[in-house]
Motif scaffolding. Sequence first.
Motif, short mmCIF file in Angstrom:
data_model
loop_
_atom_site.label_atom_id
_atom_site.label_comp_id
_atom_site.label_asym_id
_atom_site.label_seq_id
_atom_site.Cartn_x
_atom_site.Cartn_y
_atom_site.Cartn_z
N VAL A 18 -15.67 -64.01 111.16
CA VAL A 18 -16.76 -64.46 112.03
C VAL A 18 -17.34 -65.77 111.50
O VAL A 18 -17.62 -65.89 110.30
N LEU A 19 -17.52 -66.73 112.38
CA LEU A 19 -18.19 -67.99 112.02
C LEU A 19 -19.49 -68.08 112.79
O LEU A 19 -19.50 -67.99 114.02
N VAL A 20 -20.60 -68.24 112.06
CA VAL A 20 -21.93 -68.34 112.67
C VAL A 20 -22.51 -69.71 112.36
O VAL A 20 -22.73 -70.04 111.19
N THR A 21 -22.75 -70.52 113.38
CA THR A 21 -23.41 -71.81 113.12
C THR A 21 -24.91 -71.58 112.99
O THR A 21 -25.47 -70.65 113.57
N GLY A 22 -25.55 -72.41 112.20
CA GLY A 22 -26.98 -72.24 111.96
C GLY A 22 -27.29 -70.92 111.30
O GLY A 22 -28.23 -70.22 111.68
N GLY A 23 -26.50 -70.55 110.29
CA GLY A 23 -26.61 -69.23 109.70
C GLY A 23 -27.55 -69.12 108.52
O GLY A 23 -27.55 -68.10 107.82
N SER A 24 -28.38 -70.12 108.26
CA SER A 24 -29.21 -70.11 107.06
C SER A 24 -30.51 -69.33 107.21
O SER A 24 -31.11 -68.93 106.23
N ALA A 25 -30.96 -69.13 108.45
CA ALA A 25 -32.26 -68.48 108.64
C ALA A 25 -32.35 -67.97 110.07
O ALA A 25 -31.48 -68.23 110.91
N GLY A 26 -33.43 -67.25 110.35
CA GLY A 26 -33.73 -66.83 111.70
C GLY A 26 -32.63 -65.98 112.32
O GLY A 26 -32.03 -65.12 111.68
N ILE A 27 -32.35 -66.24 113.59
CA ILE A 27 -31.38 -65.46 114.34
C ILE A 27 -29.98 -65.56 113.73
O ILE A 27 -29.24 -64.57 113.67
N GLY A 28 -29.59 -66.73 113.26
CA GLY A 28 -28.28 -66.88 112.65
C GLY A 28 -28.11 -66.00 111.42
O GLY A 28 -27.06 -65.38 111.23
N LYS A 29 -29.13 -65.94 110.59
CA LYS A 29 -29.08 -65.08 109.40
C LYS A 29 -29.04 -63.61 109.80
O LYS A 29 -28.33 -62.81 109.19
N MET A 30 -29.79 -63.23 110.83
CA MET A 30 -29.76 -61.85 111.31
C MET A 30 -28.35 -61.45 111.73
O MET A 30 -27.86 -60.37 111.39
N ILE A 31 -27.70 -62.34 112.47
CA ILE A 31 -26.36 -62.05 112.98
C ILE A 31 -25.35 -62.00 111.85
O ILE A 31 -24.53 -61.07 111.76
N ALA A 32 -25.38 -62.99 110.95
CA ALA A 32 -24.43 -63.01 109.83
C ALA A 32 -24.60 -61.77 108.97
O ALA A 32 -23.60 -61.16 108.53
N SER A 33 -25.83 -61.35 108.74
CA SER A 33 -26.09 -60.16 107.92
C SER A 33 -25.55 -58.92 108.61
O SER A 33 -24.99 -58.02 107.95
N GLY A 34 -25.72 -58.83 109.92
CA GLY A 34 -25.22 -57.68 110.65
C GLY A 34 -23.72 -57.53 110.55
O GLY A 34 -23.20 -56.42 110.36
N PHE A 35 -23.01 -58.64 110.66
CA PHE A 35 -21.56 -58.59 110.52
C PHE A 35 -21.15 -58.23 109.10
O PHE A 35 -20.27 -57.39 108.88
N ALA A 36 -21.79 -58.87 108.13
CA ALA A 36 -21.42 -58.63 106.73
C ALA A 36 -21.63 -57.18 106.33
O ALA A 36 -20.81 -56.59 105.61
N GLN A 37 -22.72 -56.58 106.80
CA GLN A 37 -23.01 -55.19 106.44
C GLN A 37 -22.11 -54.19 107.16
O GLN A 37 -22.11 -53.00 106.82
N ASN A 38 -21.33 -54.67 108.11
CA ASN A 38 -20.41 -53.79 108.83
C ASN A 38 -18.95 -54.13 108.57
O ASN A 38 -18.08 -53.80 109.36
N GLY A 39 -18.72 -54.80 107.45
CA GLY A 39 -17.35 -55.00 107.00
C GLY A 39 -16.63 -56.20 107.52
O GLY A 39 -15.43 -56.37 107.28
N ALA A 40 -17.33 -57.08 108.26
CA ALA A 40 -16.70 -58.32 108.72
C ALA A 40 -16.75 -59.37 107.62
O ALA A 40 -17.55 -59.28 106.68
N LYS A 41 -15.92 -60.38 107.75
CA LYS A 41 -15.94 -61.51 106.83
C LYS A 41 -16.71 -62.63 107.49
O LYS A 41 -16.18 -63.35 108.34
N ALA A 42 -17.96 -62.76 107.14
CA ALA A 42 -18.84 -63.72 107.80
C ALA A 42 -18.83 -65.05 107.06
O ALA A 42 -18.92 -65.11 105.84
#
Length: 274
Positions: A18-42
């Motif tokens: 998974v590639l998330v642009t703007g992943g440092s804070a806010g909604i991007g961080k929420m999304i990246a964290s959700g994938f990472a905690q469910n076994g995806a490679k974010a």
Amino acid sequence: MSANLNVASLFNVKGKIVLVTGGSAGIGKMIASGFAQNGAKAVAEITAGLKNATASGSVSYIVANVGSKAGCDALVNEFKKRESKLHVLVNNSGITWGGPYEDFPEEKGWDNVFNVNVKSIFYMTAGLTELLAKDSNNRDPARVINISSTASVDPRSEGALSRPGNGTWSYQPSKAAVNHLTSQLALKLAPRHVTVNAILPGVFPSKMTAFGLKTAGDEVFTANQPTGRYGSTEDMAGMAVFLSSPASAHVTGAHIILDGGARYNSRPMPDAKL
């Protein structure tokens, strides 16, 4: 053979890249964290100097700036050096600008907002289409998720999220453009087995909403929320995981409003007080 309808199977994103642009804070961080905690490679795209803001052993980072085609191309090229397949692209990067109606700036107010909010979605998606389409099929398609906003369907540009006398005149039309671009890309990429959907968040804690939440106060926003609260990490991560899982393999071209029903509340937001 009957279908596997177990939750663990329907909402499985384990092993997805998974590639998330703007992943440092806010909604991007929420999304990246959700994938990472469910076994995806974010993999999160961040701006220079913010790497430590989202430090996590399960998320890697690429420093880039998607405010231009050259910046998007550089991010795409760097990602291709690391990975040969992309399962999920989350076009989350977004900015806004507030200014007076009579003297709204062109470059920072209009050009930069559309560069980041709209053009980057096109260039990132086009640049990564081959990696998204690789090995995809109509039962297991690749996914593009564009982060729009309820501002795309709400024309009010002056209120609690901007300073008194200022309006976010370019933000609303830029997010409306995101919605239509989502539909265009869904049509274009369906034959390549890539779904394209948009999430339209209401109020979530982020850099964009920090001013309004601080100056107007939580009670202003919760009073306009039928659910009595604004969005949380679980709400956003859950929607992103759903749109990337087997449960949503037949969903494309959707514009999903995630606002706790706030769109049904017709009361105008009061002006923020400094």
